[in-house]
Design a protein around this motif. Structure first.
Motif, PDB file in Angstrom:
ATOM      1  N   ASP A  56       0.838  -1.194   0.000  1.00  0.00           N
ATOM      2  CA  ASP A  56       0.000   0.000   0.000  1.00  0.00           C
ATOM      3  C   ASP A  56       0.876   1.249   0.000  1.00  0.00           C
ATOM      4  OD1 ASP A  56       0.859   0.462   2.649  1.00  0.00           O
ATOM      5  OD2 ASP A  56      -0.943  -0.417   3.518  1.00  0.00           O
ATOM      6  N   ARG A  57       0.272   2.399  -0.178  1.00  0.00           N
ATOM      7  CA  ARG A  57       1.012   3.656  -0.302  1.00  0.00           C
ATOM      8  C   ARG A  57       1.899   3.922   0.911  1.00  0.00           C
ATOM      9  NH1 ARG A  57      -0.259   8.619   1.465  1.00  0.00           N
ATOM     10  NH2 ARG A  57      -2.435   8.064   1.775  1.00  0.00           N
ATOM     11  N   GLY A  84      10.540   1.657 -10.679  1.00  0.00           N
ATOM     12  CA  GLY A  84      10.188   0.415 -11.368  1.00  0.00           C
ATOM     13  C   GLY A  84       9.920  -0.719 -10.404  1.00  0.00           C
ATOM     14  N   ALA A  85      10.727  -0.816  -9.361  1.00  0.00           N
ATOM     15  CA  ALA A  85      10.560  -1.896  -8.377  1.00  0.00           C
ATOM     16  C   ALA A  85       9.256  -1.743  -7.594  1.00  0.00           C
ATOM     17  CB  ALA A  85      11.740  -1.925  -7.411  1.00  0.00           C
ATOM     18  N   LEU A  86       8.851  -0.491  -7.342  1.00  0.00           N
ATOM     19  CA  LEU A  86       7.622  -0.246  -6.581  1.00  0.00           C
ATOM     20  C   LEU A  86       6.381  -0.206  -7.469  1.00  0.00           C
ATOM     21  CD1 LEU A  86       8.817   2.544  -4.118  1.00  0.00           C
ATOM     22  CD2 LEU A  86       8.334   0.158  -3.575  1.00  0.00           C
ATOM     23  N   GLY A  87       6.582  -0.138  -8.781  1.00  0.00           N
ATOM     24  CA  GLY A  87       5.444  -0.047  -9.687  1.00  0.00           C
ATOM     25  C   GLY A  87       4.789   1.320  -9.660  1.00  0.00           C
ATOM     26  N   VAL A  88       5.611   2.357  -9.448  1.00  0.00           N
ATOM     27  CA  VAL A  88       5.107   3.735  -9.430  1.00  0.00           C
ATOM     28  C   VAL A  88       5.949   4.564 -10.386  1.00  0.00           C
ATOM     29  CG1 VAL A  88       4.287   3.551  -7.038  1.00  0.00           C
ATOM     30  CG2 VAL A  88       6.581   4.443  -7.485  1.00  0.00           C
ATOM     31  N   ARG A  90       8.389   7.884 -11.438  1.00  0.00           N
ATOM     32  CA  ARG A  90       9.480   8.646 -10.817  1.00  0.00           C
ATOM     33  C   ARG A  90       8.904   9.813 -10.023  1.00  0.00           C
ATOM     34  NH1 ARG A  90      12.188  10.328 -15.851  1.00  0.00           N
ATOM     35  NH2 ARG A  90      12.525  12.141 -14.575  1.00  0.00           N
ATOM     36  N   PHE A  91       7.905  10.451 -10.580  1.00  0.00           N
ATOM     37  CA  PHE A  91       7.256  11.581  -9.915  1.00  0.00           C
ATOM     38  C   PHE A  91       6.747  11.173  -8.534  1.00  0.00           C
ATOM     39  CE2 PHE A  91       3.437  14.144  -9.074  1.00  0.00           C
ATOM     40  CZ  PHE A  91       3.993  15.414  -9.104  1.00  0.00           C
ATOM     41  N   THR A  92       6.158   9.986  -8.449  1.00  0.00           N
ATOM     42  CA  THR A  92       5.649   9.487  -7.163  1.00  0.00           C
ATOM     43  C   THR A  92       6.793   9.283  -6.176  1.00  0.00           C
ATOM     44  OG1 THR A  92       3.746   8.448  -8.221  1.00  0.00           O
ATOM     45  CG2 THR A  92       4.378   7.598  -6.055  1.00  0.00           C
ATOM     46  N   VAL A  93       7.902   8.723  -6.635  1.00  0.00           N
ATOM     47  CA  VAL A  93       9.058   8.533  -5.746  1.00  0.00           C
ATOM     48  C   VAL A  93       9.540   9.889  -5.238  1.00  0.00           C
ATOM     49  CG1 VAL A  93      11.454   7.730  -5.575  1.00  0.00           C
ATOM     50  CG2 VAL A  93       9.753   6.336  -6.763  1.00  0.00           C
ATOM     51  N   TYR A  94       9.634  10.876  -6.129  1.00  0.00           N
ATOM     52  CA  TYR A  94      10.047  12.218  -5.695  1.00  0.00           C
ATOM     53  C   TYR A  94       9.062  12.793  -4.685  1.00  0.00           C
ATOM     54  CZ  TYR A  94      13.811  12.477  -9.116  1.00  0.00           C
ATOM     55  OH  TYR A  94      14.973  12.260  -9.819  1.00  0.00           O
ATOM     56  N   ASN A  95       7.781  12.550  -4.897  1.00  0.00           N
ATOM     57  CA  ASN A  95       6.777  13.012  -3.920  1.00  0.00           C
ATOM     58  C   ASN A  95       6.993  12.345  -2.564  1.00  0.00           C
ATOM     59  OD1 ASN A  95       5.401  14.886  -5.437  1.00  0.00           O
ATOM     60  ND2 ASN A  95       3.902  13.420  -6.211  1.00  0.00           N
ATOM     61  N   TYR A  96       7.265  11.053  -2.562  1.00  0.00           N
ATOM     62  CA  TYR A  96       7.533  10.348  -1.306  1.00  0.00           C
ATOM     63  C   TYR A  96       8.773  10.932  -0.627  1.00  0.00           C
ATOM     64  CZ  TYR A  96       4.300   6.578  -2.743  1.00  0.00           C
ATOM     65  OH  TYR A  96       3.209   5.829  -3.126  1.00  0.00           O
ATOM     66  N   LEU A  97       9.804  11.244  -1.415  1.00  0.00           N
ATOM     67  CA  LEU A  97      11.017  11.822  -0.855  1.00  0.00           C
ATOM     68  C   LEU A  97      10.742  13.208  -0.273  1.00  0.00           C
ATOM     69  CD1 LEU A  97      13.588  10.773  -3.592  1.00  0.00           C
ATOM     70  CD2 LEU A  97      13.588  10.035  -1.202  1.00  0.00           C
ATOM     71  N   ASN A  98       9.994  14.012  -0.994  1.00  0.00           N
ATOM     72  CA  ASN A  98       9.657  15.351  -0.501  1.00  0.00           C
ATOM     73  C   ASN A  98       8.804  15.281   0.746  1.00  0.00           C
ATOM     74  OD1 ASN A  98      11.092  16.678  -2.486  1.00  0.00           O
ATOM     75  ND2 ASN A  98       9.345  16.781  -3.876  1.00  0.00           N
ATOM     76  N   ARG A  99       7.906  14.325   0.792  1.00  0.00           N
ATOM     77  CA  ARG A  99       7.040  14.167   1.963  1.00  0.00           C
ATOM     78  C   ARG A  99       7.875  13.821   3.190  1.00  0.00           C
ATOM     79  NH1 ARG A  99       1.469  11.309   1.974  1.00  0.00           N
ATOM     80  NH2 ARG A  99       0.789  13.294   2.726  1.00  0.00           N
ATOM     81  N   SER A 100       8.889  12.965   3.018  1.00  0.00           N
ATOM     82  CA  SER A 100       9.710  12.573   4.175  1.00  0.00           C
ATOM     83  C   SER A 100      10.569  13.746   4.652  1.00  0.00           C
ATOM     84  CB  SER A 100      10.581  11.367   3.843  1.00  0.00           C
ATOM     85  OG  SER A 100      11.585  11.693   2.926  1.00  0.00           O
TER      86      SER A 100
END
Length: 103
Positions: A56-57, A84-88, A90-100
């Motif tokens: 999940d997210r 690719g490994a998470l199935g999301v 790049r933008f989503t990964v950057y959002n997760y990084l910014n959120r943290s």
């Protein structure tokens, strides 16, 4: 993670040579960081007990934070590999990084 030992006389410039009482006794050959990232992703998948894209997210965000702490995004194409490994995206990964960073 994934390192191998070699004789000191076979050490490459990027190997870590260990000395004992002033004498080189063994060299440690570390894997390329990109290869380590693949090992880390496999270990995270095993820890979660299912393929990473099925998480999940919140769990994916936790994975991204864990990978960031391990330096995964300093590797060339690290974001793309993780996305690719998470199935999301790049933008989503950057959002997760910014959120943290904001938490």
């Amino acid at each position: 993670m994934g390192a191998e030992t070699v004789r000191p006389d076979l050490a490459r410039p990027d190997d870590v040579v260990l000395n004992w009482e002033g004498e080189a006794v063994v060299a440690v050959r570390l894997p390329q960081l990109s290869e380590s990232l693949d090992h880390i992703l496999v270990a995270l998948e095993r820890r979660h007990g299912k393929p990473l894209p099925e998480l999940d997210r919140k769990a994916k965000q936790s994975v991204v934070r864990s990978l960031e702490a391990r330096g995964a995004f300093s590797v060339r194409h690290g974001v793309e590999t993780v996305a690719g490994a998470l199935g999301v995206s790049r933008f989503t990964v950057y959002n997760y990084l910014n959120r943290s960073e904001t938490n």
